[in-house]
Every structure is written in C-alpha cells, then in structure tokens.
Design a protein around this motif. Structure first.
Motif, PDB file in Angstrom:
ATOM      1  N   ASP A 185       0.838  -1.207   0.000  1.00  0.00           N
ATOM      2  CA  ASP A 185       0.000   0.000   0.000  1.00  0.00           C
ATOM      3  C   ASP A 185       0.865   1.244   0.000  1.00  0.00           C
ATOM      4  OD1 ASP A 185      -1.827   2.024   0.400  1.00  0.00           O
ATOM      5  OD2 ASP A 185      -2.394   1.411   2.431  1.00  0.00           O
ATOM      6  N   LYS A 235      -8.548  -7.396   7.688  1.00  0.00           N
ATOM      7  CA  LYS A 235      -8.223  -6.091   7.092  1.00  0.00           C
ATOM      8  C   LYS A 235      -7.102  -6.210   6.058  1.00  0.00           C
ATOM      9  CE  LYS A 235      -5.683  -1.938   8.556  1.00  0.00           C
ATOM     10  NZ  LYS A 235      -6.304  -0.924   7.707  1.00  0.00           N
ATOM     11  N   TYR A 236      -6.023  -6.878   6.434  1.00  0.00           N
ATOM     12  CA  TYR A 236      -4.862  -6.913   5.542  1.00  0.00           C
ATOM     13  C   TYR A 236      -5.010  -7.919   4.409  1.00  0.00           C
ATOM     14  CZ  TYR A 236      -2.616  -3.620   8.630  1.00  0.00           C
ATOM     15  OH  TYR A 236      -2.324  -2.489   9.349  1.00  0.00           O
ATOM     16  N   LEU A 238      -7.722  -8.054   2.719  1.00  0.00           N
ATOM     17  CA  LEU A 238      -8.345  -7.182   1.720  1.00  0.00           C
ATOM     18  C   LEU A 238      -7.297  -6.347   0.992  1.00  0.00           C
ATOM     19  CD1 LEU A 238     -11.472  -5.886   3.701  1.00  0.00           C
ATOM     20  CD2 LEU A 238     -11.442  -7.594   1.862  1.00  0.00           C
ATOM     21  N   ILE A 239      -6.282  -5.887   1.719  1.00  0.00           N
ATOM     22  CA  ILE A 239      -5.202  -5.120   1.101  1.00  0.00           C
ATOM     23  C   ILE A 239      -4.448  -5.979   0.091  1.00  0.00           C
ATOM     24  CG2 ILE A 239      -3.035  -3.887   1.544  1.00  0.00           C
ATOM     25  CD1 ILE A 239      -5.487  -2.375   2.547  1.00  0.00           C
ATOM     26  N   ASP A 242      -6.476  -6.313  -3.072  1.00  0.00           N
ATOM     27  CA  ASP A 242      -6.426  -5.102  -3.892  1.00  0.00           C
ATOM     28  C   ASP A 242      -5.057  -4.897  -4.519  1.00  0.00           C
ATOM     29  OD1 ASP A 242      -9.015  -4.721  -3.160  1.00  0.00           O
ATOM     30  OD2 ASP A 242      -8.712  -2.844  -2.089  1.00  0.00           O
ATOM     31  N   TYR A 328      -6.564   6.284   3.342  1.00  0.00           N
ATOM     32  CA  TYR A 328      -7.731   5.887   4.131  1.00  0.00           C
ATOM     33  C   TYR A 328      -9.070   6.124   3.426  1.00  0.00           C
ATOM     34  CZ  TYR A 328      -9.340   4.299   8.750  1.00  0.00           C
ATOM     35  OH  TYR A 328      -9.847   3.560   9.787  1.00  0.00           O
ATOM     36  N   LEU A 330     -10.534   4.271   1.049  1.00  0.00           N
ATOM     37  CA  LEU A 330     -11.262   3.001   0.992  1.00  0.00           C
ATOM     38  C   LEU A 330     -11.867   2.656   2.344  1.00  0.00           C
ATOM     39  CD1 LEU A 330      -8.680   0.913  -1.080  1.00  0.00           C
ATOM     40  CD2 LEU A 330     -10.944   1.663  -1.867  1.00  0.00           C
ATOM     41  N   GLU A 331     -11.113   2.897   3.399  1.00  0.00           N
ATOM     42  CA  GLU A 331     -11.565   2.532   4.744  1.00  0.00           C
ATOM     43  C   GLU A 331     -12.683   3.432   5.257  1.00  0.00           C
ATOM     44  OE1 GLU A 331      -7.242   1.213   4.332  1.00  0.00           O
ATOM     45  OE2 GLU A 331      -8.491   2.886   3.673  1.00  0.00           O
ATOM     46  N   ARG A 337     -15.985  -2.810   1.263  1.00  0.00           N
ATOM     47  CA  ARG A 337     -15.302  -3.992   1.790  1.00  0.00           C
ATOM     48  C   ARG A 337     -14.377  -3.641   2.947  1.00  0.00           C
ATOM     49  NH1 ARG A 337     -11.832  -4.741  -1.810  1.00  0.00           N
ATOM     50  NH2 ARG A 337     -11.128  -6.861  -1.353  1.00  0.00           N
ATOM     51  N   HIS A 338     -13.680  -2.508   2.839  1.00  0.00           N
ATOM     52  CA  HIS A 338     -12.718  -2.124   3.872  1.00  0.00           C
ATOM     53  C   HIS A 338     -13.394  -1.468   5.071  1.00  0.00           C
ATOM     54  CE1 HIS A 338      -9.095  -2.837   1.347  1.00  0.00           C
ATOM     55  NE2 HIS A 338      -9.934  -2.573   0.369  1.00  0.00           N
TER      56      HIS A 338
END
Length: 351
Positions: A185, A235-236, A238-239, A242, A328, A330-331, A337-338
C-alpha cells in the motif's frame, strides 16, 4: 538524524521503530499484565523507546503508564524520561456532530491519568466522517491544550490530502501523521507526501508487515479462507486482494525473502526497512508478541537496502494494481469492503 533516531519536532527525538500497542488491546489473545509490562521494558532496553497507543485501545495506556512508573522507580526519573509515548484521540462516530471543547479536554485528561504523566508527548487525532466538518475546530481545541502544556506535539491519523491541507491552513502546528504504508500500500506516496514535505509533517507508519502477512510464515502458504483468526488479518487480506491477489503476493514474499537472505534477516524486517526509506517517513510502528520479537524489531534499524534490493522489490510492486485513492479513502466507505469491518464507537462507555 541517525539511522536509529528521528527528530520529529524541535528538540523532540524518537526511535525510528515504534512499539505498537494494538496487540495489547485484546483480540489477539489474553494479556498477562505483569508480563506485558516486562515486555514493554524489554522493548525499551532493545533500543525501541517510543510507544504508540490510543484512547480506544482498551487497557494499553494503563500498561504503558505502569511500565513508565516501573522504569522511574527502578532506574530513576532521567531514564524514564527517555520513554516517548504517542497516543491517539479518536472521537466516536456518534459524537462527531456534537463534539465540544470539553469532550476533547476530557479524553486528553483521561490519557494523562492513564499514562501517569503531566504532559502527553504526541496526540494523534482521528476523524471518522468528513461529512461532519468540525475536525478543524477539534484540532484547534487540541492546540489550546498544547499551549496549556498538557500536550507537547500534535499529529493526525489517516487524514487525506485535502483535509490535512485544511488543518494546516488553519495554523495547527502538526509534526506528524500516522497512516498505513507498506510494500502493498503506497497511497501515502502520492499527493499526501508532497503536502507533508511542504509543511514539515512526517509519517508514522503502521501496517508495514500487514498484520503479519508479510512474514516467512506465509511464504509458500495456501491462500487462507474465512473466517480468519482476527480482524487485523481480515483487514490486511483485503489489502493483499487489492494489491493484486495471492499469487502476486507470493512473488512479493519471494523477493523480500531473497533480499532478507542477503542481509541475514527475515521477510518482516525487510518489509519494514523498505517503509523506513520512503519519503517523509520518520518511523514504523510494529507490534511485538514477546521480548524476542522486540529484539528482532530493533534490527529493522540496522538494515540498509542497496539499489539491487530496491529494484528487486520495486519490480514486483510494479506488477500490482495498487490501492486506489488517497490515504484511508477506501476505509472511510462504511458500506465498502474495507470500511464495513471497522468499529466506529470504541470510546462509548469507557472511563
């Protein structure tokens, strides 16, 4: 600046590796309070004398406060004074519309009590929802507490470029922003890094090992299926998705392993050392499960990557899709999703 220290603000120096507090907040297994304090002191002895916590990390400010008191009683106030503690102030989502000066003051006073100190070294401010526009007001109230002497330095957490620019334009003297930065990221390296450079704001980076995914443990491992062990791994993962998916992630681990073998260290150490080299980065924030892990984390500051190392890692990163948007973003989408896995009201009911 040396390889192991960074002057974050005038006369305020931190270690370039910061001991994270998230793993002590529950959700990663039961916490033995006595052992946790001993581990925090072992981290200090390993050369990592800066700590990260938050008002919303249950019990962590108290544990660090206990470690500070023990250092003072056993080794003297001068030694204890070397410990730097960064906390976060995270107003609950449900309180943003009615946030007040007294609310901000109350959380700062609570952190002062928990950390057993008269002045907080750094308060890092987070804001959940930009549709509630009072974050500049809140930063102004925090700055009042800085002028009173209750807070030494001010920072932000996870603000995007336009909002960080807005806070800076209001005259708030920020020294840092905490954000996610890793080989998976690179969102901070876009517009935010340029703004930060212009204004003397440094990055304090979490996620450099992606919750443990960037480690030897996952090299050659099959893609995990749900449910994952904890929310951090969710969480990660999902990273990773992506970034480009599990196969590309394995190629990245292979590259990090090859670089690590050259330096005699593991994948996680190389992943964090890479982040330390990025523009505007002052430090990486890493967790530690035990004293041995703390000693290994201290080794991050001893790694000096060369051009071949950087090229090997960059070649895999270039194959990835990359995470979209600003820091941040996306979050912040609570229906995406995030964002849908976040907890937004963690201060409610806490004293």
């Amino acid at each position: 600046m040396t390889a192991k220290t960074f002057e974050l603000g005038p006369g305020y120096t931190i270690s370039r590796v910061i001991r994270g507090g998230w793993q002590l907040a529950g959700g990663h297994g039961a916490i033995d309070r006595s052992q946790a304090v001993a581990d925090l002191i072992a981290t200090f002895d390993a050369g990592i004398w800066t700590y990260d916590c938050a008002d919303i990390y249950t019990g962590v400010e108290e544990l660090i406060g206990a470690a500070r008191l023990r250092l003072a009683s056993e080794r003297g106030l001068d030694v204890a004074a070397r410990m730097k503690v960064h906390t976060k102030l995270v107003p609950d989502l449900e309180r943003l519309a009615t946030i007040s000066r007294d609310y901000i003051r109350g959380i700062v006073d609570q952190s002062l009590r928990r950390l057993k100190t008269e002045r907080l070294d750094l308060v890092q401010f987070h804001w959940w929802d930009y549709d509630q526009p009072r974050y500049v007001d809140a930063m102004g109230w925090l700055d009042e507490l800085r002028l009173e002497g209750k807070v030494r330095n001010l920072g932000t957490t996870n603000f995007d470029t336009p909002r960080l620019a807005e806070i800076l334009a209001a005259g708030i003297p920020l020294v840092s922003q905490q954000l996610q930065y890793s080989v998976l990221d690179q969102r901070p390296g876009n517009s935010l890094a340029a703004l930060a450079k212009q204004n003397g704001v440094s990055f304090l980076c979490y996620g450099s090992v992606a919750g443990g995914f960037l480690s030897d443990k996952w090299l050659g491992a099959a893609e995990p299926t749900t449910p994952l062990e904890n929310r951090s791994l969710v969480k990660y993962k999902l990273i990773i998705d992506d970034f480009g998916g599990w196969d590309l992630f394995q190629h990245l681990l292979q590259a990090l392993k090859a670089v690590g073998d050259r330096h005699g260290v593991d994948i996680a150490t190389i992943a964090s050392a890479w982040v330390l080299e990025q523009p505007q980065v002052a430090a990486v924030i890493v967790g530690a499960r035990n004293q041995a892990h703390a000693l290994a984390n201290a080794g991050i500051m001893d790694v000096a990557l060369d051009a071949d190392d950087r090229a090997r890692i960059a070649a895999v990163i270039a194959q990835g899709a990359g995470l979209e948007g600003d820091v941040y973003t996306l979050e912040r989408d609570r229906h995406g999703r995030h964002g849908s896995i976040m907890h937004y009201n963690l201060n409610a009911g806490k004293k």
